[in-house]
Design a protein around this motif. Sequence first.
Motif, mmCIF file in Angstrom:
data_model
loop_
_atom_site.group_PDB
_atom_site.id
_atom_site.type_symbol
_atom_site.label_atom_id
_atom_site.label_comp_id
_atom_site.label_asym_id
_atom_site.label_seq_id
_atom_site.Cartn_x
_atom_site.Cartn_y
_atom_site.Cartn_z
ATOM 1 N N ASN A 14 0.802 -1.219 0.000
ATOM 2 C CA ASN A 14 0.000 0.000 0.000
ATOM 3 C C ASN A 14 0.840 1.278 0.000
ATOM 4 N N ASP A 15 2.129 1.166 0.147
ATOM 5 C CA ASP A 15 2.982 2.359 0.158
ATOM 6 C C ASP A 15 3.055 2.973 -1.242
ATOM 7 N N GLU A 16 2.774 4.253 -1.328
ATOM 8 C CA GLU A 16 2.900 5.001 -2.571
ATOM 9 C C GLU A 16 4.291 5.653 -2.577
ATOM 10 N N PRO A 17 4.940 5.655 -3.725
ATOM 11 C CA PRO A 17 6.252 6.315 -3.770
ATOM 12 C C PRO A 17 6.089 7.829 -3.604
ATOM 13 N N GLU A 18 7.013 8.433 -2.901
ATOM 14 C CA GLU A 18 6.987 9.872 -2.660
ATOM 15 C C GLU A 18 8.176 10.531 -3.335
ATOM 16 N N ILE A 19 7.924 11.686 -3.859
ATOM 17 C CA ILE A 19 9.024 12.482 -4.397
ATOM 18 C C ILE A 19 9.255 13.616 -3.422
ATOM 19 N N LYS A 20 10.416 13.628 -2.849
ATOM 20 C CA LYS A 20 10.742 14.669 -1.882
ATOM 21 C C LYS A 20 11.295 15.862 -2.646
ATOM 22 N N LEU A 21 10.595 16.993 -2.569
ATOM 23 C CA LEU A 21 10.926 18.155 -3.380
ATOM 24 C C LEU A 21 12.127 18.949 -2.869
ATOM 25 N N VAL A 22 12.331 18.991 -1.572
ATOM 26 C CA VAL A 22 13.423 19.803 -1.031
ATOM 27 C C VAL A 22 14.783 19.316 -1.535
ATOM 28 N N PRO A 23 15.101 18.033 -1.480
ATOM 29 C CA PRO A 23 16.393 17.603 -2.041
ATOM 30 C C PRO A 23 16.473 17.811 -3.561
ATOM 31 N N PHE A 24 15.329 17.643 -4.242
ATOM 32 C CA PHE A 24 15.299 17.850 -5.691
ATOM 33 C C PHE A 24 15.642 19.303 -6.043
ATOM 34 N N ILE A 25 15.058 20.253 -5.326
ATOM 35 C CA ILE A 25 15.334 21.678 -5.559
ATOM 36 C C ILE A 25 16.787 21.990 -5.207
ATOM 37 N N ASP A 26 17.305 21.408 -4.134
ATOM 38 C CA ASP A 26 18.709 21.607 -3.773
ATOM 39 C C ASP A 26 19.645 21.151 -4.887
ATOM 40 N N ILE A 27 19.350 20.002 -5.463
ATOM 41 C CA ILE A 27 20.192 19.484 -6.542
ATOM 42 C C ILE A 27 20.117 20.397 -7.766
ATOM 43 N N LEU A 28 18.900 20.866 -8.108
ATOM 44 C CA LEU A 28 18.747 21.763 -9.257
ATOM 45 C C LEU A 28 19.523 23.060 -9.061
ATOM 46 N N PHE A 29 19.430 23.650 -7.887
ATOM 47 C CA PHE A 29 20.169 24.884 -7.637
ATOM 48 C C PHE A 29 21.681 24.650 -7.656
ATOM 49 N N THR A 30 22.127 23.520 -7.159
ATOM 50 C CA THR A 30 23.547 23.191 -7.201
ATOM 51 C C THR A 30 24.026 23.081 -8.645
ATOM 52 N N LEU A 31 23.246 22.417 -9.498
ATOM 53 C CA LEU A 31 23.595 22.318 -10.916
ATOM 54 C C LEU A 31 23.591 23.684 -11.589
ATOM 55 N N LEU A 32 22.611 24.515 -11.278
ATOM 56 C CA LEU A 32 22.532 25.851 -11.855
ATOM 57 C C LEU A 32 23.749 26.691 -11.466
ATOM 58 N N ILE A 33 24.119 26.651 -10.206
ATOM 59 C CA ILE A 33 25.294 27.394 -9.745
ATOM 60 C C ILE A 33 26.554 26.881 -10.430
#
Length: 136
Positions: A14-33
């Motif tokens: 019954n567990d639905e997969p979750e996408i955690k947005l905070v680490p995703f945004i951190d990775i995107l900003f790191t790539l952008l920088i």
Amino acid sequence: MAIDIKKHKEKLKNDEPEIKLVPFIDILFTLLIFIVVTSSFGAADVSHQDNGGTGKPNITDSSGNNEYYMIPVAGLQKVTVNGIDMSDQIKDNAIGVQAQVMDQGRIDINPQDKSITITIPSGMDPNKAVRSPETG
């Protein structure tokens, strides 16, 4: 203490997969920088030009009939060439100016008065300095 395997298996199903947005945004900003820091930005090199940056058209830069250049002015109402009124040559808020005038003469555009004042080089016929622009 017994482990209830059935309950554990149902919980896993019954567990639905979750996408955690905070680490995703951190990775995107790191790539952008990283991309911004490693990119090189520079101005275009224009030092190789020989025309001195006059802003006037260079006849050798384009093909076709370069005898006259069209100068558009919004709501153009008056054109004078060495004090002679040539406003009858205005067509569609524009006027054709001879290439020699562009190179050797002086063109003053006054958008507030909706007028163009042209000073032509000596020895040039004022009637050949401007003409009605061609359409089509």
